[in-house]
Design a protein around this motif. Structure first.
Motif, mmCIF file in Angstrom:
data_model
loop_
_atom_site.group_PDB
_atom_site.id
_atom_site.type_symbol
_atom_site.label_atom_id
_atom_site.label_comp_id
_atom_site.label_asym_id
_atom_site.label_seq_id
_atom_site.Cartn_x
_atom_site.Cartn_y
_atom_site.Cartn_z
ATOM 1 N N UNK A 25 47.866 65.664 102.426
ATOM 2 C CA UNK A 25 48.109 65.780 103.865
ATOM 3 C C UNK A 25 47.752 67.185 104.358
ATOM 4 N N UNK A 26 48.152 68.188 103.601
ATOM 5 C CA UNK A 26 47.830 69.570 103.968
ATOM 6 C C UNK A 26 46.328 69.803 103.963
ATOM 7 N N UNK A 27 45.638 69.311 102.945
ATOM 8 C CA UNK A 27 44.194 69.504 102.845
ATOM 9 C C UNK A 27 43.481 68.906 104.061
ATOM 10 N N UNK A 28 43.901 67.718 104.457
ATOM 11 C CA UNK A 28 43.294 67.079 105.633
ATOM 12 C C UNK A 28 43.532 67.899 106.894
ATOM 13 N N UNK A 29 44.737 68.402 107.045
ATOM 14 C CA UNK A 29 45.069 69.196 108.228
ATOM 15 C C UNK A 29 44.227 70.473 108.293
ATOM 16 N N UNK A 30 44.078 71.122 107.165
ATOM 17 C CA UNK A 30 43.325 72.372 107.147
ATOM 18 C C UNK A 30 41.847 72.145 107.471
ATOM 19 N N UNK A 31 41.270 71.095 106.908
ATOM 20 C CA UNK A 31 39.869 70.790 107.198
ATOM 21 C C UNK A 31 39.693 70.409 108.661
ATOM 22 N N UNK A 32 40.624 69.620 109.194
ATOM 23 C CA UNK A 32 40.547 69.239 110.609
ATOM 24 C C UNK A 32 40.649 70.451 111.524
ATOM 25 N N UNK A 33 41.343 71.489 111.056
ATOM 26 C CA UNK A 33 41.488 72.714 111.848
ATOM 27 C C UNK A 33 40.294 73.650 111.694
ATOM 28 N N UNK A 34 39.312 73.253 110.885
ATOM 29 C CA UNK A 34 38.097 74.050 110.748
ATOM 30 C C UNK A 34 38.070 74.990 109.567
ATOM 31 N N UNK A 35 39.025 74.846 108.644
ATOM 32 C CA UNK A 35 39.065 75.717 107.473
ATOM 33 C C UNK A 35 38.326 75.079 106.294
ATOM 34 N N UNK A 36 38.019 75.896 105.284
ATOM 35 C CA UNK A 36 37.430 75.405 104.046
ATOM 36 C C UNK A 36 38.519 75.308 102.992
ATOM 37 N N UNK A 37 38.483 74.250 102.188
ATOM 38 C CA UNK A 37 39.472 74.090 101.130
ATOM 39 C C UNK A 37 38.778 73.846 99.801
ATOM 40 N N UNK A 38 39.428 74.314 98.753
ATOM 41 C CA UNK A 38 39.024 74.043 97.377
ATOM 42 C C UNK A 38 40.180 73.291 96.750
ATOM 43 N N UNK A 39 39.907 72.116 96.214
ATOM 44 C CA UNK A 39 40.956 71.202 95.782
ATOM 45 C C UNK A 39 41.114 71.195 94.270
ATOM 46 N N UNK A 45 40.033 60.749 89.567
ATOM 47 C CA UNK A 45 39.532 59.736 90.499
ATOM 48 C C UNK A 45 40.051 59.997 91.915
ATOM 49 N N UNK A 46 41.327 60.338 92.042
ATOM 50 C CA UNK A 46 41.875 60.668 93.363
ATOM 51 C C UNK A 46 41.231 61.926 93.918
ATOM 52 N N UNK A 47 40.984 62.873 93.027
ATOM 53 C CA UNK A 47 40.363 64.127 93.436
ATOM 54 C C UNK A 47 38.959 63.872 93.976
ATOM 55 N N UNK A 48 38.224 62.999 93.310
ATOM 56 C CA UNK A 48 36.867 62.679 93.767
ATOM 57 C C UNK A 48 36.889 61.988 95.128
ATOM 58 N N UNK A 49 37.837 61.094 95.328
ATOM 59 C CA UNK A 49 37.955 60.405 96.618
ATOM 60 C C UNK A 49 38.274 61.383 97.733
ATOM 61 N N UNK A 50 39.213 62.289 97.483
ATOM 62 C CA UNK A 50 39.590 63.268 98.496
ATOM 63 C C UNK A 50 38.447 64.241 98.756
ATOM 64 N N UNK A 51 37.732 64.593 97.702
ATOM 65 C CA UNK A 51 36.585 65.479 97.846
ATOM 66 C C UNK A 51 35.517 64.847 98.732
ATOM 67 N N UNK A 52 35.267 63.559 98.507
ATOM 68 C CA UNK A 52 34.273 62.854 99.317
ATOM 69 C C UNK A 52 34.723 62.757 100.768
ATOM 70 N N UNK A 53 36.010 62.486 100.973
ATOM 71 C CA UNK A 53 36.545 62.369 102.331
ATOM 72 C C UNK A 53 36.432 63.678 103.099
ATOM 73 N N UNK A 54 36.726 64.791 102.436
ATOM 74 C CA UNK A 54 36.803 66.088 103.118
ATOM 75 C C UNK A 54 35.568 66.958 102.904
ATOM 76 N N UNK A 55 34.617 66.466 102.101
ATOM 77 C CA UNK A 55 33.422 67.262 101.770
ATOM 78 C C UNK A 55 33.840 68.623 101.227
ATOM 79 N N UNK A 56 34.774 68.592 100.269
ATOM 80 C CA UNK A 56 35.338 69.825 99.728
ATOM 81 C C UNK A 56 35.104 69.899 98.222
ATOM 82 N N UNK A 57 34.849 71.097 97.698
ATOM 83 C CA UNK A 57 34.670 71.256 96.251
ATOM 84 C C UNK A 57 36.000 71.073 95.519
ATOM 85 N N UNK A 58 35.932 70.650 94.270
ATOM 86 C CA UNK A 58 37.143 70.357 93.504
ATOM 87 C C UNK A 58 37.037 70.878 92.081
#
Length: 257
Positions: A25-39, A45-58
């Protein structure tokens, strides 16, 4: 807002335990606010899904291994260029009285909840150096009020509070702020046994003065607020996001008394 203002406010954050209820939830909020996140997370498998959703490195991590956490934060610094903030959402729940808790369970609870927090602080301080930054840890209302069958989790989360205060004092002269949040019961897969039946949900709800169980967004929104650069005069604080659990006796319990 012009482009220069937007770029100035954009920050780079490492989220450890990113695939959990609060971390995602936090990762989504930060990306929506224009920040970059590293997960960083354990479940690939969950990490890959979230990475694809947020276009974030993991990076897959073992939350009980300080070296794994160190590699993750160092890797994030290399990938993002620098790190403005680190949030440790790694955690577990064990509800057992002390006399039924094995040595292995005790060690596991300490490793997941306290050692991961210490490793996050140590590694974050290394990459932030003297540029400043923000560290947010997660404690628990159980560390601030006596709850039956919470001995191991309460002890580990109380350690997180002590760590927060000491680290805030140590790194204040570097411009590194260290704070923690202390949630009450939050709905997640990890806590499902405490709210999945009507009877369990009613009992858990009754413990909170605001008469509901917390949602991941309740905690994520406060962490997001603590990470914001404009809140740079806040450090060494442990903020209860707990519906009053640790500080208020609900009216229903007062009446029964």
């Amino acid at each position: 807002m012009n482009t220069a203002d937007s770029e100035q406010k954009s920050q780079k954050f490492v989220i450890l335990g990113a695939t959990g209820a609060i971390g995602s939830e936090l990762s989504r909020r930060l990306v929506q606010a224009g920040h970059e996140v590293f997960l960083g997370g354990r479940n690939q498998s969950r990490l890959e899904c979230l990475s694809e959703e947020l276009a974030a490195p993991t990076q897959t991590i073992d939350g009980t291994d300080p070296e794994s956490i160190e590699r993750c934060i160092q890797g994030a610094c290399g990938k993002l260029g620098h790190v403005d903030g680190v949030v440790n959402c790694i955690g577990s729940v064990l509800l057992k009285p002390a006399h039924l808790t094995s040595d292995q369970e005790w060690s596991d609870v300490l490793a997941v909840n306290l050692t991961s927090a210490f490793a996050a602080v140590r590694s974050a301080a290394k990459v932030m150096g003297r540029q400043g930054g923000t560290i947010v840890l997660i404690s628990s209302a159980a560390a601030r009020i006596g709850l039956a069958n919470h001995e191991a989790i309460a002890a580990s989360k109380a350690g997180v509070i002590g760590l927060t205060l000491s680290a805030a004092a140590t790194y204040a002269n570097r411009g590194i702020r260290v704070n923690a949040v202390a949630p009450g019961l939050i709905k997640s897969n990890m806590t499902q046994s405490l709210w999945e039946t009507p009877a369990a949900e009613s009992a858990s709800t009754d413990m909170h003065a605001l008469n509901r169980i917390g949602e991941p967004a309740d905690v994520a929104s406060m962490i997001e607020w603590l990470l914001q650069a404009e809140n740079n005069w806040i450090t060494g604080q442990v903020l209860g996001i707990d519906g009053g659990l640790a500080t208020i006796v609900p009216r229903a319990r007062q009446k029964r008394g």
